[in-house]
Design a protein around this motif. Structure first.
Motif, PDB file in Angstrom:
ATOM      1  N   HIS A   9       2.141   6.027  18.709  1.00 22.28           N
ATOM      2  CA  HIS A   9       1.573   5.377  17.790  1.00 22.28           C
ATOM      3  C   HIS A   9       1.537   6.095  16.426  1.00 22.28           C
ATOM      4  O   HIS A   9       1.805   5.455  15.569  1.00 22.28           O
ATOM      5  CB  HIS A   9       0.090   5.156  18.247  1.00 22.28           C
ATOM      6  N   LEU A  10       1.175   7.533  16.574  1.00 25.28           N
ATOM      7  CA  LEU A  10       1.295   8.120  15.362  1.00 25.28           C
ATOM      8  C   LEU A  10       2.539   8.175  14.770  1.00 25.28           C
ATOM      9  O   LEU A  10       2.651   8.388  13.302  1.00 25.28           O
ATOM     10  CB  LEU A  10       0.507   9.332  15.773  1.00 25.28           C
ATOM     11  N   ALA A  11       3.620   8.320  15.371  1.00 24.78           N
ATOM     12  CA  ALA A  11       4.948   8.324  14.779  1.00 24.78           C
ATOM     13  C   ALA A  11       5.292   6.960  14.031  1.00 24.78           C
ATOM     14  O   ALA A  11       5.645   7.001  12.872  1.00 24.78           O
ATOM     15  CB  ALA A  11       6.096   8.597  15.761  1.00 24.78           C
ATOM     16  N   VAL A  12       4.739   5.816  14.486  1.00 22.13           N
ATOM     17  CA  VAL A  12       5.159   4.638  14.077  1.00 22.13           C
ATOM     18  C   VAL A  12       4.332   4.655  12.717  1.00 22.13           C
ATOM     19  O   VAL A  12       4.784   4.203  11.470  1.00 22.13           O
ATOM     20  CB  VAL A  12       4.760   3.592  14.768  1.00 22.13           C
ATOM     21  N   ILE A  13       3.069   5.069  12.880  1.00 13.81           N
ATOM     22  CA  ILE A  13       2.217   5.038  11.423  1.00 13.81           C
ATOM     23  C   ILE A  13       2.854   5.846  10.471  1.00 13.81           C
ATOM     24  O   ILE A  13       2.868   5.575   9.205  1.00 13.81           O
ATOM     25  CB  ILE A  13       0.966   5.219  11.819  1.00 13.81           C
ATOM     26  N   ALA A  14       3.235   7.233  10.755  1.00 16.48           N
ATOM     27  CA  ALA A  14       3.863   8.241   9.836  1.00 16.48           C
ATOM     28  C   ALA A  14       5.185   7.581   9.092  1.00 16.48           C
ATOM     29  O   ALA A  14       5.115   7.532   8.112  1.00 16.48           O
ATOM     30  CB  ALA A  14       3.997   9.461  10.531  1.00 16.48           C
ATOM     31  N   GLY A  15       6.165   6.911  10.124  1.00 14.90           N
ATOM     32  CA  GLY A  15       7.023   6.577   9.433  1.00 14.90           C
ATOM     33  C   GLY A  15       6.872   5.374   8.604  1.00 14.90           C
ATOM     34  O   GLY A  15       7.677   5.103   7.433  1.00 14.90           O
ATOM     35  N   CYS A  16       5.918   4.449   9.104  1.00 17.11           N
ATOM     36  CA  CYS A  16       5.283   3.380   7.974  1.00 17.11           C
ATOM     37  C   CYS A  16       4.889   3.834   6.676  1.00 17.11           C
ATOM     38  O   CYS A  16       5.115   3.246   5.628  1.00 17.11           O
ATOM     39  CB  CYS A  16       4.524   2.245   8.670  1.00 17.11           C
ATOM     40  N   ILE A  17       4.414   4.974   6.620  1.00 14.07           N
ATOM     41  CA  ILE A  17       3.776   5.267   5.463  1.00 14.07           C
ATOM     42  C   ILE A  17       5.135   6.086   4.600  1.00 14.07           C
ATOM     43  O   ILE A  17       4.930   5.639   3.256  1.00 14.07           O
ATOM     44  CB  ILE A  17       2.903   6.505   5.768  1.00 14.07           C
ATOM     45  N   PHE A  18       6.191   6.447   5.131  1.00 13.96           N
ATOM     46  CA  PHE A  18       7.366   6.957   4.531  1.00 13.96           C
ATOM     47  C   PHE A  18       7.788   5.718   3.930  1.00 13.96           C
ATOM     48  O   PHE A  18       8.457   5.701   2.749  1.00 13.96           O
ATOM     49  CB  PHE A  18       7.972   7.757   5.305  1.00 13.96           C
ATOM     50  N   TYR A  19       7.961   4.714   4.532  1.00 20.93           N
ATOM     51  CA  TYR A  19       8.777   3.483   4.269  1.00 20.93           C
ATOM     52  C   TYR A  19       7.972   2.810   3.132  1.00 20.93           C
ATOM     53  O   TYR A  19       8.545   2.101   2.283  1.00 20.93           O
ATOM     54  CB  TYR A  19       8.953   2.473   5.398  1.00 20.93           C
ATOM     55  N   GLY A  20       6.505   2.997   3.277  1.00 15.27           N
ATOM     56  CA  GLY A  20       5.900   2.344   2.258  1.00 15.27           C
ATOM     57  C   GLY A  20       6.073   2.664   0.800  1.00 15.27           C
ATOM     58  O   GLY A  20       5.595   2.322  -0.084  1.00 15.27           O
ATOM     59  N   MET A  21       6.849   3.848   0.831  1.00 14.40           N
ATOM     60  CA  MET A  21       7.019   4.552  -0.742  1.00 14.40           C
ATOM     61  C   MET A  21       8.353   3.745  -1.261  1.00 14.40           C
ATOM     62  O   MET A  21       8.711   4.266  -2.331  1.00 14.40           O
ATOM     63  CB  MET A  21       7.148   5.894  -0.250  1.00 14.40           C
ATOM     64  N   ASN A  22       8.651   3.068  -0.603  1.00 15.55           N
ATOM     65  CA  ASN A  22      10.019   2.227  -1.220  1.00 15.55           C
ATOM     66  C   ASN A  22       9.862   1.808  -2.459  1.00 15.55           C
ATOM     67  O   ASN A  22      10.683   2.108  -3.484  1.00 15.55           O
ATOM     68  CB  ASN A  22      10.652   1.028  -0.217  1.00 15.55           C
ATOM     69  N   SER A 245       5.452  -3.343  16.871  1.00  9.47           N
ATOM     70  CA  SER A 245       5.504  -4.279  15.651  1.00  9.47           C
ATOM     71  C   SER A 245       4.242  -4.450  15.062  1.00  9.47           C
ATOM     72  O   SER A 245       4.137  -4.486  13.855  1.00  9.47           O
ATOM     73  CB  SER A 245       6.001  -5.597  16.051  1.00  9.47           C
ATOM     74  N   LEU A 246       3.154  -4.415  15.843  1.00  4.91           N
ATOM     75  CA  LEU A 246       1.765  -4.399  15.107  1.00  4.91           C
ATOM     76  C   LEU A 246       1.351  -3.211  14.414  1.00  4.91           C
ATOM     77  O   LEU A 246       0.813  -3.284  13.411  1.00  4.91           O
ATOM     78  CB  LEU A 246       0.756  -4.901  16.249  1.00  4.91           C
ATOM     79  N   LEU A 247       1.670  -2.058  15.114  1.00 10.72           N
ATOM     80  CA  LEU A 247       1.518  -0.754  14.319  1.00 10.72           C
ATOM     81  C   LEU A 247       2.239  -0.750  12.865  1.00 10.72           C
ATOM     82  O   LEU A 247       1.646  -0.343  11.852  1.00 10.72           O
ATOM     83  CB  LEU A 247       1.741   0.232  15.046  1.00 10.72           C
ATOM     84  N   ALA A 248       3.477  -1.453  12.975  1.00  7.18           N
ATOM     85  CA  ALA A 248       4.125  -1.311  11.774  1.00  7.18           C
ATOM     86  C   ALA A 248       3.669  -2.016  10.609  1.00  7.18           C
ATOM     87  O   ALA A 248       3.954  -1.842   9.433  1.00  7.18           O
ATOM     88  CB  ALA A 248       5.529  -1.995  11.958  1.00  7.18           C
ATOM     89  N   LEU A 249       2.601  -2.564  10.735  1.00  9.03           N
ATOM     90  CA  LEU A 249       1.711  -3.457   9.788  1.00  9.03           C
ATOM     91  C   LEU A 249       0.897  -2.345   8.961  1.00  9.03           C
ATOM     92  O   LEU A 249       0.629  -2.749   7.593  1.00  9.03           O
ATOM     93  CB  LEU A 249       0.718  -4.455  10.122  1.00  9.03           C
ATOM     94  N   VAL A 250       1.066  -1.128   9.307  1.00 13.17           N
ATOM     95  CA  VAL A 250       0.438  -0.039   8.441  1.00 13.17           C
ATOM     96  C   VAL A 250       1.276  -0.083   7.325  1.00 13.17           C
ATOM     97  O   VAL A 250       0.689   0.587   6.133  1.00 13.17           O
ATOM     98  CB  VAL A 250       0.295   1.353   9.209  1.00 13.17           C
ATOM     99  N   GLU A 251       2.707  -0.364   7.380  1.00 11.39           N
ATOM    100  CA  GLU A 251       3.442  -0.189   6.035  1.00 11.39           C
ATOM    101  C   GLU A 251       2.966  -1.111   4.832  1.00 11.39           C
ATOM    102  O   GLU A 251       3.064  -0.546   3.727  1.00 11.39           O
ATOM    103  CB  GLU A 251       4.998  -0.592   6.436  1.00 11.39           C
ATOM    104  N   PRO A 252       2.740  -2.320   5.042  1.00  9.53           N
ATOM    105  CA  PRO A 252       2.211  -3.076   4.005  1.00  9.53           C
ATOM    106  C   PRO A 252       1.010  -2.327   3.092  1.00  9.53           C
ATOM    107  O   PRO A 252       0.826  -2.377   1.931  1.00  9.53           O
ATOM    108  CB  PRO A 252       2.003  -4.398   4.315  1.00  9.53           C
TER     109      PRO A 252
END
Length: 305
Positions: A9-22, A245-252
């Protein structure tokens, strides 16, 4: 320990934060079209992954086995998703592009029972309902001051929605590949395929433009493709597709945060309320959801990577 069981769970959240910097990087790249930007982002990201894999002594993980077609498909999906996403990003804005791509949980919820034999859990339905409210608050047109619903804008919306469909396919294909390949192979080979497919666009940018954007492109590749890919694939491979997929909503949410904190884009209170709903959805699915593999297997997977 609780956190031990929540590493995916934490890995997906961390990855989405990095992707959120696009959006931060896109805003700083000038005189380059979408395809060359994606190519050089992939190039420097893949170079970082090569260094990472070699430093960890894990080159044996890249050995090709069965399901080569699924690896090839993953690379094609990566290219299509990136092109559609960045098209939406260029035409609309960071927040809208991210949010439309992350309609993916809707499609995963519908398709995973048929493709992956996952049951639709009541926790997933509840989290998805909360996320729907958050997405609605953020993307409804009256909250997007200064944006005209022109033909180009609607084309951007269509590209964003289609990127969400393809992103859902990416998430589910990771689960299929996990049965045959370690996470490092699932990261590396599709990115290599994507780089080859986009290589014709490498020469579309002038040497001066490339040199002027070089530092940004290198950082973009390392942060987004390198770190973002490592964390998200680790998480997706060790979670149910619905949960991932639901955790990936952290990216937006992270994209909206960077819009405000770094780019200085003013957003209405409804948008911030939508972010709160999405974060609540991610927290709920993380606390209530369950992984589709044993915790001991998750631990071994993380340690081997």
């Amino acid at each position: 320990m609780f956190l031990e069981g929540k590493k995916p769970h934490l890995a997906v959240i961390a990855g989405c934060i990095f992707y959120g910097m696009n959006g931060l990087f896109i805003d700083r790249i000038h005189d380059m079209s979408i395809a060359p930007i994606i190519f050089y982002r992939l190039f420097f990201g893949l170079l970082f992954l090569c260094i990472y894999i070699t430093a960890r002594g894990k080159t044996s993980d890249l050995k090709l086995k069965k399901r080569k077609g699924s690896l090839l498909l993953q690379g094609v999906l990566v290219v299509a998703c990136m092109l559609l996403y960045f098209t939406c990003l260029k035409i609309t804005c960071v927040s809208i592009a991210i949010l439309l791509q992350y309609t993916a949980p809707f499609y995963v919820m519908l398709a995973s029972p048929l493709i992956l034999n996952e049951k639709i859990r009541k926790e997933s339905i509840s989290a998805l309902f909360i996320a729907i409210m958050g997405v609605f608050l953020i993307v409804k047109p009256e909250n997007l001051s200064g944006i005209e619903l022109t033909g180009d804008y609607m084309l951007g919306i269509a590209a964003g929605l289609l990127s969400g469909v393809i992103f859902a396919a990416l998430i589910m294909n990771v689960k299929i590949l996990k049965a045959e390949y370690p996470e490092l192979a699932i990261m590396f080979w599709p990115m290599g395929v994507a780089l080859l497919l986009l290589s014709p666009f490498a020469l579309e940018v002038s040497p001066d433009a490339l040199y002027g954007n070089l530092k940004v492109l290198i950082t973009f590749g390392i942060v987004s493709i390198g770190l973002g890919e490592i964390f998200t694939i680790l998480g997706f491979a060790n979670l149910k597709a619905q949960t991932g997929s639901l955790l990936a909503l952290v990216e937006p949410v992270s994209g909206v945060f960077f819009d405000i904190a770094v780019l200085g884009i003013g957003l209405p209170s409804e948008t911030l309320a939508g972010c709160a709903f999405i974060l609540a959805s991610a927290a709920f699915i993380s606390l209530k959801g369950s992984e589709n593999i044993k915790e001991s297997e998750i631990k071994l997977s993380f340690e081997s990577t």
